[in-house]
Design a protein around this motif. Structure first.
Motif, PDB file in Angstrom:
ATOM      1  N   ASP A 128       0.839  -1.215   0.000  1.00 19.56           N
ATOM      2  CA  ASP A 128       0.000   0.000   0.000  1.00 19.56           C
ATOM      3  C   ASP A 128       0.869   1.258   0.000  1.00 19.56           C
ATOM      4  OD1 ASP A 128       0.991  -0.151   2.564  1.00 19.56           O
ATOM      5  OD2 ASP A 128      -0.926   0.213   3.567  1.00 19.56           O
ATOM      6  N   ARG A 129       2.204   1.066   0.061  1.00 19.03           N
ATOM      7  CA  ARG A 129       3.102   2.227   0.134  1.00 19.03           C
ATOM      8  C   ARG A 129       3.747   2.535  -1.213  1.00 19.03           C
ATOM      9  NH1 ARG A 129       7.444   1.809   3.118  1.00 19.03           N
ATOM     10  NH2 ARG A 129       7.631   4.045   3.278  1.00 19.03           N
ATOM     11  N   TRP A 130       3.245   3.554  -1.878  1.00 21.60           N
ATOM     12  CA  TRP A 130       3.795   4.048  -3.138  1.00 21.60           C
ATOM     13  C   TRP A 130       3.778   5.572  -3.057  1.00 21.60           C
ATOM     14  CZ3 TRP A 130       5.697   0.114  -5.922  1.00 21.60           C
ATOM     15  CH2 TRP A 130       5.123  -1.160  -5.754  1.00 21.60           C
ATOM     16  N   THR A 131       4.533   6.231  -3.931  1.00 24.22           N
ATOM     17  CA  THR A 131       4.623   7.695  -3.823  1.00 24.22           C
ATOM     18  C   THR A 131       3.283   8.378  -4.092  1.00 24.22           C
ATOM     19  OG1 THR A 131       5.397   7.772  -6.102  1.00 24.22           O
ATOM     20  CG2 THR A 131       7.094   7.844  -4.395  1.00 24.22           C
ATOM     21  N   ASP A 132       2.349   7.668  -4.712  1.00 28.97           N
ATOM     22  CA  ASP A 132       1.041   8.282  -5.003  1.00 28.97           C
ATOM     23  C   ASP A 132      -0.077   7.748  -4.096  1.00 28.97           C
ATOM     24  OD1 ASP A 132       0.876   5.713  -6.026  1.00 28.97           O
ATOM     25  OD2 ASP A 132      -0.169   6.319  -7.866  1.00 28.97           O
ATOM     26  N   THR A 133       0.278   7.042  -3.006  1.00 26.06           N
ATOM     27  CA  THR A 133      -0.778   6.547  -2.111  1.00 26.06           C
ATOM     28  C   THR A 133      -0.692   7.258  -0.763  1.00 26.06           C
ATOM     29  OG1 THR A 133       0.577   4.740  -1.209  1.00 26.06           O
ATOM     30  CG2 THR A 133      -0.751   4.234  -3.168  1.00 26.06           C
ATOM     31  N   GLU A 134      -1.803   7.269  -0.059  1.00 29.18           N
ATOM     32  CA  GLU A 134      -1.887   7.900   1.257  1.00 29.18           C
ATOM     33  C   GLU A 134      -0.791   7.377   2.178  1.00 29.18           C
ATOM     34  OE1 GLU A 134      -3.034  10.921   2.597  1.00 29.18           O
ATOM     35  OE2 GLU A 134      -4.289  10.315   0.882  1.00 29.18           O
ATOM     36  N   ALA A 135      -0.586   6.042   2.174  1.00 33.54           N
ATOM     37  CA  ALA A 135       0.384   5.414   3.089  1.00 33.54           C
ATOM     38  C   ALA A 135       1.834   5.751   2.737  1.00 33.54           C
ATOM     39  CB  ALA A 135       0.183   3.894   3.078  1.00 33.54           C
ATOM     40  N   GLY A 136       2.094   6.149   1.486  1.00 36.30           N
ATOM     41  CA  GLY A 136       3.484   6.334   1.068  1.00 36.30           C
ATOM     42  C   GLY A 136       3.884   7.739   0.680  1.00 36.30           C
ATOM     43  N   LYS A 137       2.887   8.603   0.474  1.00 33.72           N
ATOM     44  CA  LYS A 137       3.150   9.977  -0.005  1.00 33.72           C
ATOM     45  C   LYS A 137       4.213  10.690   0.815  1.00 33.72           C
ATOM     46  CE  LYS A 137      -0.854  11.653  -2.122  1.00 33.72           C
ATOM     47  NZ  LYS A 137      -2.201  12.114  -1.890  1.00 33.72           N
ATOM     48  N   GLY A 138       5.185  11.321   0.135  1.00 29.97           N
ATOM     49  CA  GLY A 138       6.196  12.128   0.829  1.00 29.97           C
ATOM     50  C   GLY A 138       7.300  11.303   1.475  1.00 29.97           C
ATOM     51  N   GLN A 139       7.243   9.982   1.365  1.00 27.66           N
ATOM     52  CA  GLN A 139       8.262   9.157   2.009  1.00 27.66           C
ATOM     53  C   GLN A 139       9.253   8.609   0.986  1.00 27.66           C
ATOM     54  OE1 GLN A 139       6.374   5.981   4.240  1.00 27.66           O
ATOM     55  NE2 GLN A 139       4.643   7.299   4.711  1.00 27.66           N
ATOM     56  N   GLU A 140      10.407   8.193   1.514  1.00 29.39           N
ATOM     57  CA  GLU A 140      11.365   7.509   0.654  1.00 29.39           C
ATOM     58  C   GLU A 140      10.909   6.046   0.536  1.00 29.39           C
ATOM     59  OE1 GLU A 140      15.681   5.690   1.243  1.00 29.39           O
ATOM     60  OE2 GLU A 140      15.645   7.852   1.589  1.00 29.39           O
ATOM     61  N   ILE A 141      10.761   5.568  -0.677  1.00 29.30           N
ATOM     62  CA  ILE A 141      10.332   4.167  -0.867  1.00 29.30           C
ATOM     63  C   ILE A 141      11.281   3.522  -1.865  1.00 29.30           C
ATOM     64  CG2 ILE A 141       8.407   2.619  -1.391  1.00 29.30           C
ATOM     65  CD1 ILE A 141       6.533   5.021  -1.097  1.00 29.30           C
ATOM     66  N   LYS A 142      12.101   2.583  -1.369  1.00 27.10           N
ATOM     67  CA  LYS A 142      13.104   2.018  -2.281  1.00 27.10           C
ATOM     68  C   LYS A 142      12.927   0.515  -2.467  1.00 27.10           C
ATOM     69  CE  LYS A 142      16.929   1.680   0.953  1.00 27.10           C
ATOM     70  NZ  LYS A 142      18.364   1.680   1.045  1.00 27.10           N
ATOM     71  N   MET A 143      13.206   0.095  -3.693  1.00 28.41           N
ATOM     72  CA  MET A 143      13.001  -1.303  -4.076  1.00 28.41           C
ATOM     73  C   MET A 143      14.301  -1.892  -4.611  1.00 28.41           C
ATOM     74  SD  MET A 143      10.233  -2.933  -6.776  1.00 28.41           S
ATOM     75  CE  MET A 143      11.085  -2.856  -8.346  1.00 28.41           C
ATOM     76  N   LEU A 144      14.529  -3.159  -4.279  1.00 25.00           N
ATOM     77  CA  LEU A 144      15.608  -3.945  -4.891  1.00 25.00           C
ATOM     78  C   LEU A 144      14.980  -4.952  -5.836  1.00 25.00           C
ATOM     79  CD1 LEU A 144      18.489  -5.229  -5.116  1.00 25.00           C
ATOM     80  CD2 LEU A 144      17.929  -6.579  -3.086  1.00 25.00           C
ATOM     81  N   GLU A 145      15.404  -4.944  -7.094  1.00 21.78           N
ATOM     82  CA  GLU A 145      15.034  -6.043  -7.984  1.00 21.78           C
ATOM     83  C   GLU A 145      16.281  -6.900  -8.142  1.00 21.78           C
ATOM     84  OE1 GLU A 145      13.320  -5.361 -11.929  1.00 21.78           O
ATOM     85  OE2 GLU A 145      13.051  -7.534 -12.160  1.00 21.78           O
ATOM     86  N   TYR A 146      16.234  -8.107  -7.545  1.00 18.91           N
ATOM     87  CA  TYR A 146      17.399  -8.991  -7.623  1.00 18.91           C
ATOM     88  C   TYR A 146      17.247  -9.919  -8.828  1.00 18.91           C
ATOM     89  CZ  TYR A 146      21.363 -11.789  -6.465  1.00 18.91           C
ATOM     90  OH  TYR A 146      22.591 -12.416  -6.554  1.00 18.91           O
ATOM     91  N   ALA A 147      18.369 -10.178  -9.527  1.00 17.29           N
ATOM     92  CA  ALA A 147      18.352 -10.936 -10.795  1.00 17.29           C
ATOM     93  C   ALA A 147      17.456 -10.179 -11.779  1.00 17.29           C
ATOM     94  CB  ALA A 147      17.875 -12.369 -10.578  1.00 17.29           C
ATOM     95  N   CYS A 148      17.757  -8.890 -11.885  1.00 14.26           N
ATOM     96  CA  CYS A 148      16.844  -7.944 -12.548  1.00 14.26           C
ATOM     97  C   CYS A 148      16.749  -8.111 -14.052  1.00 14.26           C
ATOM     98  CB  CYS A 148      17.278  -6.519 -12.241  1.00 14.26           C
ATOM     99  SG  CYS A 148      18.984  -6.166 -12.749  1.00 14.26           S
ATOM    100  N   ASN A 200      20.553  -1.905   1.675  1.00 15.12           N
ATOM    101  CA  ASN A 200      19.808  -2.538   2.775  1.00 15.12           C
ATOM    102  C   ASN A 200      18.568  -1.706   3.072  1.00 15.12           C
ATOM    103  OD1 ASN A 200      21.243  -4.958   3.995  1.00 15.12           O
ATOM    104  ND2 ASN A 200      22.924  -3.522   3.660  1.00 15.12           N
ATOM    105  N   ASN A 201      17.759  -2.206   4.013  1.00 15.72           N
ATOM    106  CA  ASN A 201      16.573  -1.451   4.437  1.00 15.72           C
ATOM    107  C   ASN A 201      15.627  -1.114   3.295  1.00 15.72           C
ATOM    108  OD1 ASN A 201      16.692  -1.175   7.244  1.00 15.72           O
ATOM    109  ND2 ASN A 201      18.480   0.149   6.959  1.00 15.72           N
ATOM    110  N   PHE A 202      15.435  -2.075   2.393  1.00 17.68           N
ATOM    111  CA  PHE A 202      14.514  -1.846   1.281  1.00 17.68           C
ATOM    112  C   PHE A 202      13.057  -1.953   1.769  1.00 17.68           C
ATOM    113  CE2 PHE A 202      18.364  -3.034  -1.020  1.00 17.68           C
ATOM    114  CZ  PHE A 202      18.369  -2.069  -2.021  1.00 17.68           C
ATOM    115  N   ASP A 203      12.198  -1.184   1.117  1.00 21.63           N
ATOM    116  CA  ASP A 203      10.756  -1.283   1.384  1.00 21.63           C
ATOM    117  C   ASP A 203      10.159  -2.445   0.602  1.00 21.63           C
ATOM    118  OD1 ASP A 203      10.157   1.439   2.835  1.00 21.63           O
ATOM    119  OD2 ASP A 203      11.543   1.861   1.206  1.00 21.63           O
TER     120      ASP A 203
END
Ligand SMILES: C[S@@+](CC[C@H](N)C(=O)[O-])C[C@H]1O[C@@H](n2cnc3c(N)ncnc32)[C@H](O)[C@@H]1O
Length: 255
Positions: A43-63, A127-130
């Motif tokens: 539910d945490r994305w830059t365009d959602t209530e839960a994620g707006k204004g926050q840093e949200i980072k993703m790791l794609e492994y074997a991308c 580290n500390n990926f969302d």
């Protein structure tokens, strides 16, 4: 790097520049199916209530070329792509540029599953990926169980992991430790039949719902487990033949 991982590196290095076009239909399907499930993944994305204004980072492994990353980057603040193939990491960066996401997306060559993991990937940037995702690659890992355990350690508590991979078809035990090989064939022979020239890079036919739940559970990913079949098959051409595979997406969060 183990011999098996090195075999993957070599195999995918030589197909990196043509991969996106060769599997264009499958890449489009993966992108559409991922986009459609964005709120199911987290539910945490830059365009959602839960994620707006926050840093949200993703790791794609074997991308690989980064189809999942490109799909989700507009709703994230940072995306790290890591692949054991240097040429795939280069493709990831090239594609990030093409879709104007290079300021958020960076691809690196590394084997995070090796023992010990490379030191330069120990810092806070890795580290500390969302969110952590692995798409169509878990069946290429020598030990999917320890792989998920290692990757889960790079998630924030409450962070989500989602896996896209193949559904093993009836009679095939996904990872070769279980039942039902039938017809006197061993696990390796069955892999050879199904994956042909890529067989030496593959460890599993895919993963059932129960297998995924256990893999997640054993990695501490025990919160809100879900497993869904994608509504469209993965379609591609191999040795002149059209192949269709049923694919699942599974998700859970770190407790
Ligand atoms: C079938 S491709 C999938 C690429 C991409 N994730 C997608 O969905 O299109 C598998 C990828 O896994 C990578 N790979 C295989 N074993 C790996 C390992 N041990 N560590 C990192 N990457 C690996 C390969 O280099 C390749 O890019």
């Amino acid at each position: 790097m183990t011999d098996f991982t090195e075999a993957n590196r070599r195999y995918f290095d030589q197909m990196a520049t043509t991969y996106k076009d060769q599997f264009a239909q499958g890449q489009k399907m993966l992108s559409e199916q991922t986009a459609k499930r964005r709120s199911w993944i987290s539910d945490r994305w830059t365009d959602t209530e839960a994620g707006k204004g926050q840093e949200i980072k993703m790791l794609e492994y074997a991308c690989g070329p980064g189809v999942v990353s490109m799909t989700l980057a507009p709703f994230l603040t940072q995306v790290v792509g890591i692949d054991v193939s240097e040429k795939m990491a280069e493709e990831f960066n090239k594609n990030a540029n093409t879709v104007n996401m290079a300021s958020k997306m960076t691809g690196y060559k590394a084997d995070l599953l090796s023992e010990p993991a490379p030191l330069e990937f120990a810092g806070s940037g890795f580290n500390n990926f969302d969110l952590i995702t692995v798409s169509l690659a878990l069946h290429h890992f020598e030990h999917p169980d320890t792989a998920l355990q290692k990757l889960a350690k790079r998630l924030k508590i409450g962070g989500a992991c989602f896996i896209i991979d193949l559904v093993p078809h009836a009679g095939h035990s996904g990872h070769g430790h279980g039942h039902g090989h039938g017809h006197g064939h061993g696990h390796e022979q069955m892999i050879q039949q199904e994956f042909g020239d890529a067989a030496h890079t593959v460890k599993a036919h895919g993963f059932s719902k129960d297998e995924m739940q256990k893999l997640f559970q054993d990695a501490g990913l025990s919160v809100n487990f879900e497993y869904e079949l994608l509504s469209e098959p993965l379609v591609f051409t191999k040795a002149g033949k059209t192949v269709e595979k049923t694919v699942f997406i599974a998700r859970a969060q770190l407790a």
